[in-house]
Write an enzyme that holds these catalytic residues in place. Sequence first.
Site, PDB file in Angstrom:
ATOM      1  N   LYS A 170       6.668   3.667  -1.528  1.00 38.13           N
ATOM      2  CA  LYS A 170       7.841   3.457  -2.367  1.00 38.13           C
ATOM      3  C   LYS A 170       9.128   3.853  -1.652  1.00 38.13           C
ATOM      4  CE  LYS A 170       5.383   3.909  -6.760  1.00 38.13           C
ATOM      5  NZ  LYS A 170       5.242   4.676  -8.021  1.00 38.13           N
ATOM      6  N   LYS A 265      -3.810  -6.299  -7.827  1.00 36.58           N
ATOM      7  CA  LYS A 265      -3.963  -5.713  -9.145  1.00 36.58           C
ATOM      8  C   LYS A 265      -2.858  -6.177 -10.083  1.00 36.58           C
ATOM      9  CE  LYS A 265      -4.568  -1.122 -11.271  1.00 36.58           C
ATOM     10  NZ  LYS A 265      -4.552   0.341 -10.992  1.00 36.58           N
ATOM     11  N   LYS A 268       2.826  -3.869 -13.621  1.00 31.08           N
ATOM     12  CA  LYS A 268       4.113  -3.955 -14.305  1.00 31.08           C
ATOM     13  C   LYS A 268       5.243  -4.226 -13.325  1.00 31.08           C
ATOM     14  CE  LYS A 268       2.541  -0.233 -17.361  1.00 31.08           C
ATOM     15  NZ  LYS A 268       2.759   1.173 -17.709  1.00 31.08           N
TER      16      LYS A 268
END
Length: 401
Positions: A170, A265, A268
């Site tokens: 991230k 996967k 969101k």
Amino acid sequence: MSRALLAHVLHRPPRLASRSGAGARGLLASSICPFRRLNCSAVEATAGPTEEAPAPSARKKRVVSGVQPTGLVHLGNYLGAIKNWVALQDLYETFFFIVDLHAITLPYEAPQLSKATRSTAAIYLACGIDSSKASIFVQSHVRAHVELMWLLSSSTPIGWLNRMIQFKEKSRKAGDENVGVALLTYPVLMASDILLYQSDLVPVGEDQTQHLELTREIAERVNNLYGGRKWKKLGGRGGLLFKVPEALIPPAGARVMSLTDGLSKMSKSAPSDQSRINLLDPKDVIVNKIKRCKTDSFPGMEFDNPERPECRNLLSIYQIISGKTKEEVVSECQDMNWGTFKTTLTEALIDHVQPIQVRYEEIMSDPGYLDNVLSEGAGKATEVADITLSNVYQAMGFLRR
């Protein structure tokens, strides 16, 4: 705080990396897991008598899990976590919470946070979480989460956090100037989320095993630094300050993949909403998403062809949603073409999520009911958390408040 799940409990070998291939060392949240502005005051006190939680006879094992309040609970969250929590609440003592403190580790819209938190709590209840069986609450409503995080931070080597895979990924995407300290330290908050409740088991997915191992290592480090005889000399009962939790592994097939890429996967954070079915999607949106989802040119439908990840994913979704066995699904669907199967899957999805959507609207239309559920859940959680926190303060030598 992955960041849910009925299956096998792993017994601890030396490191998590060797634990049934569960992952490397070190949510919850997403989510589970992947998902803080509370006043954290120091405590005044002398060493006093140790507090102990009331121990009911033959206490059920305790399970703790949470989901970030993004407002977009999708099919992957539901099938991989929340749906399984409904079964867990009958087998264990359960604490399920909305990890709003984790939701601010990356840029977010402040006006939306409280709305998303309420929405996520309502979805918990609409999906079948029973407040008479499970404690449902908002993470920031139990201040011990932040206080214990600070205490644990003093014993957590920075090198442990620098090795966390999700932080590396991230921070690389966002750039150093756009990354807050919270993104580095949130695994310590996740450890606090778990250790506060003396958790026996933590439902984990593949992306959360490193965080659970870090939690275990922090627990063992603090136990060694401050527990046992050292704690007893300060007036405590001695022994372990924290129970070292074990992983609760999801059932096979509970990992739901993207509608646009059967190897990724369902998430969101994926930029395209087409990649996921959200639990609150209207009927026409579900129809359109399934109609447009990625397929292949092979004939028939099959689970086990490695060249057909999208086919396997959609069949698995249908299996779980319909409650059928793999063999029953194969028998029903193996000779279908894509058009026929997509119609069958769409109808099953709509039939499954419609009652959830109806119940969700009922709950959201009664804010007093939702507030009471969250308040009662936070009260139950605080009773347990404050005992752990008080013992840690005592063992670390703080003046008793």
